[in-house]
Motif scaffolding. Structure first.
Motif, PDB file in Angstrom:
ATOM      1  N   ASP A 141      -7.806  -4.872  -6.098  1.00  0.00           N
ATOM      2  CA  ASP A 141      -9.032  -4.712  -5.320  1.00  0.00           C
ATOM      3  C   ASP A 141      -8.773  -4.482  -3.839  1.00  0.00           C
ATOM      4  O   ASP A 141      -9.599  -3.881  -3.141  1.00  0.00           O
ATOM      5  N   SER A 142      -7.669  -4.977  -3.333  1.00  0.00           N
ATOM      6  CA  SER A 142      -7.372  -4.827  -1.910  1.00  0.00           C
ATOM      7  C   SER A 142      -5.867  -4.864  -1.714  1.00  0.00           C
ATOM      8  O   SER A 142      -5.123  -5.369  -2.571  1.00  0.00           O
ATOM      9  N   GLY A 143      -5.418  -4.326  -0.604  1.00  0.00           N
ATOM     10  CA  GLY A 143      -3.984  -4.323  -0.334  1.00  0.00           C
ATOM     11  C   GLY A 143      -3.675  -4.061   1.123  1.00  0.00           C
ATOM     12  O   GLY A 143      -4.468  -3.438   1.836  1.00  0.00           O
ATOM     13  N   ARG A 144      -2.537  -4.568   1.560  1.00  0.00           N
ATOM     14  CA  ARG A 144      -2.071  -4.371   2.927  1.00  0.00           C
ATOM     15  C   ARG A 144      -0.553  -4.242   2.908  1.00  0.00           C
ATOM     16  O   ARG A 144       0.136  -4.991   2.211  1.00  0.00           O
ATOM     17  N   LEU A 145      -0.042  -3.273   3.645  1.00  0.00           N
ATOM     18  CA  LEU A 145       1.401  -3.092   3.786  1.00  0.00           C
ATOM     19  C   LEU A 145       1.689  -2.782   5.248  1.00  0.00           C
ATOM     20  O   LEU A 145       1.226  -1.773   5.780  1.00  0.00           O
ATOM     21  N   ASN A 146       2.444  -3.661   5.912  1.00  0.00           N
ATOM     22  CA  ASN A 146       2.837  -3.467   7.302  1.00  0.00           C
ATOM     23  C   ASN A 146       4.354  -3.376   7.403  1.00  0.00           C
ATOM     24  O   ASN A 146       5.066  -4.125   6.721  1.00  0.00           O
ATOM     25  N   ILE A 147       4.820  -2.471   8.252  1.00  0.00           N
ATOM     26  CA  ILE A 147       6.261  -2.277   8.416  1.00  0.00           C
ATOM     27  C   ILE A 147       6.625  -2.409   9.887  1.00  0.00           C
ATOM     28  O   ILE A 147       5.961  -1.821  10.757  1.00  0.00           O
ATOM     29  N   ASN A 148       7.659  -3.188  10.167  1.00  0.00           N
ATOM     30  CA  ASN A 148       8.209  -3.344  11.502  1.00  0.00           C
ATOM     31  C   ASN A 148       9.535  -2.588  11.536  1.00  0.00           C
ATOM     32  O   ASN A 148      10.509  -2.992  10.900  1.00  0.00           O
TER      33      ASN A 148
END
Length: 450
Positions: A366-373
């Motif tokens: 239903d939802s998602g988040r992907l963060n990259i440093n």
């Protein structure tokens, strides 16, 4: 007395509502950057009334609620004075941006395009309205310059008939228009001038004061406009690397903390009224980039693992496996790993299952988040899953090698394997397995884009 109190309460409530709206969120930040007095962070919400500022190495990209962009380059300070968008009633849309110093780029979103008469971009000496969608502004306390990438602008010096407190463009005999078809031209206003000057001086363009990064979002470019790559307003579609670093400042750069700018002599031309050229036919859209990361569920036939059709149909490097899912990247995929900045990705595709002792059931992501440093080559991700009335929230973290291979770290609650891809790292995909819920195994695959 009571009546005055009620009126005051209503005014206070109206003021709080006027300043409480969400204007957008940060989609890229690097170097020294502040948002509302705090260090700017990836995914941070930008509210009406917030001030943005950058140091000598700072860049901030804000994606607005109507899918536009406000980009702040180094040594700059801006404020989101008003950002109220009403798609159902465009006449209720009001957007006002203020650049106090430095260089900013504004790419109009859908709300602004539908209500251009209610858009204003202020500098200390001038008001700018839009005829189109994409422009760059330099300002200090004495001089403002604007150059158009796409569409057009109307510029006016502040006067009795054009105040900084006004809304919408100032239009009249003292205003001047500039369109992207006028190659190499820019508009300039200096404090005390009644009418903007139309100049053709490459040394005075805003890009000469603070250079753009090569990954700046780009917009459609009219014939003869600024030299740029073909555009579609999505930063992930740029064919340029995130690794570009800002060149050394030029003699025309504004010193940090200074209210004036040293410029070469300017040939002042008499004010002219420009008749807008006939807009050229829009250039053809670039074809979408071919997918390079594939995943799917594999099966066993006669004791042999059979790859999913999504992977079988492509020439890929060695797949990675997590449970019954596999992920792979096409051979020869182009990847340039940046060395700075943080970026966020949007969920673009998914599949998941819930396994229990009683059997297996399909699940929705239903939802998602992907963060990259990119500084330490790490990632964090969160997913919200549901199956019937049951809901599951899982998270994971890990590292990325120089080849763009994603692997969950030992401290992650979710096993993850995946890949990044693209010359501007615009694509990602991973498969996952989570067993933090007692008696439950969550499996699946996800695709992401910037």
């Amino acid at each position: 007395m009571l009546r005055n109190f009620v009126i005051g309460a209503h005014l206070a409530l109206a003021a709080s509502l006027a300043w409480g709206g969400e204007a957008g969120h940060v989609v890229f930040v690097t170097g020294q950057a502040q948002l509302a007095g705090r260090p700017a962070a990836l995914d941070a919400v930008v509210q009406e009334g917030d001030q943005l500022s950058t140091g000598a190495d700072g860049y901030v990209y804000v994606k607005t609620v109507d899918q536009g962009f406000l980009i702040l380059r180094p040594n700059s300070r801006a404020r989101i004075a008003t950002y109220q968008v009403d798609p159902a009633q465009p006449s209720n849309t009001h957007v006002k941006l203020e650049l106090e110093q430095g260089v900013a780029r504004a790419i109009s979103g859908q709300g602004v395009k539908q209500a251009r008469q209610n858009f204003r971009f202020n500098t200390p000496v001038a008001a700018i309205g839009v005829r189109g969608t994409d422009f760059i502004v330099f300002t200090d306390n004495q001089t403002s310059r604007v150059q158009v990438v796409s569409g057009g602008v109307v510029m006016s010096a502040f006067s009795a008939s054009c105040s900084a407190e006004g809304v919408g463009p100032c239009e009249g005999s003292a205003s001047r228009e500039l369109f992207a078809g006028q190659a190499g031209m820019l508009l300039q206003v200096q404090r005390g001038q009644a009418t903007p000057q139309l100049l053709n001086n490459p040394a005075l363009t805003p890009d000469q004061n603070e250079k753009p990064r090569q990954d700046e979002p780009v917009g459609k470019v009219s014939a003869g406009a600024l030299s740029s790559t073909q555009v579609n307003l999505d930063p992930q579609r740029s064919a340029l690397s995130l690794e570009a670093i800002r060149p050394a400042s030029t003699p025309n750069s504004t010193p940090s903390g200074s209210d004036s700018v040293s410029v070469p002599p300017v040939l002042v031309t008499p004010p002219v009224v420009v008749t807008p050229p006939t807009p050229p036919a829009p250039p053809p859209e670039l074809p979408p980039k071919a997918q390079e990361v594939f995943w799917g569920r594999w099966s066993t036939v006669a004791g042999q693992a059979v790859m999913p059709a999504s992977i079988q149909g492509n020439s890929v490097d060695s797949p990675q496996f997590v449970g019954e899912y596999a992920v792979a990247r096409v051979k020869g995929a182009t990847l340039v790993m940046p060395t700075e900045g943080k970026v966020s990705f949007t969920l673009n595709g998914s599949e998941a299952v819930v396994q229990k002792s009683s059997g297996e059931a399909r699940a929705n992501v239903d939802s998602g988040r992907l963060n990259i440093n990119f500084v330490d080559r790490s990632f964090t991700t969160d997913l919200g899953l549901s199956s019937g009335t049951e809901k599951y929230d899982i998270s994971g973290k890990g590292v990325i090698d120089l080849k763009g291979t994603m692997s969950s770290s030992s401290g992650s609650s979710t096993l993850i394997r995946g890949y990044l891809s693209g010359p501007n790292v615009e694509e990602a995909g991973y498969v996952f397995k989570n067993t933090t819920y007692p008696g439950v195994t969550l499996l699946g695959g996800t695709s992401w884009k910037r």
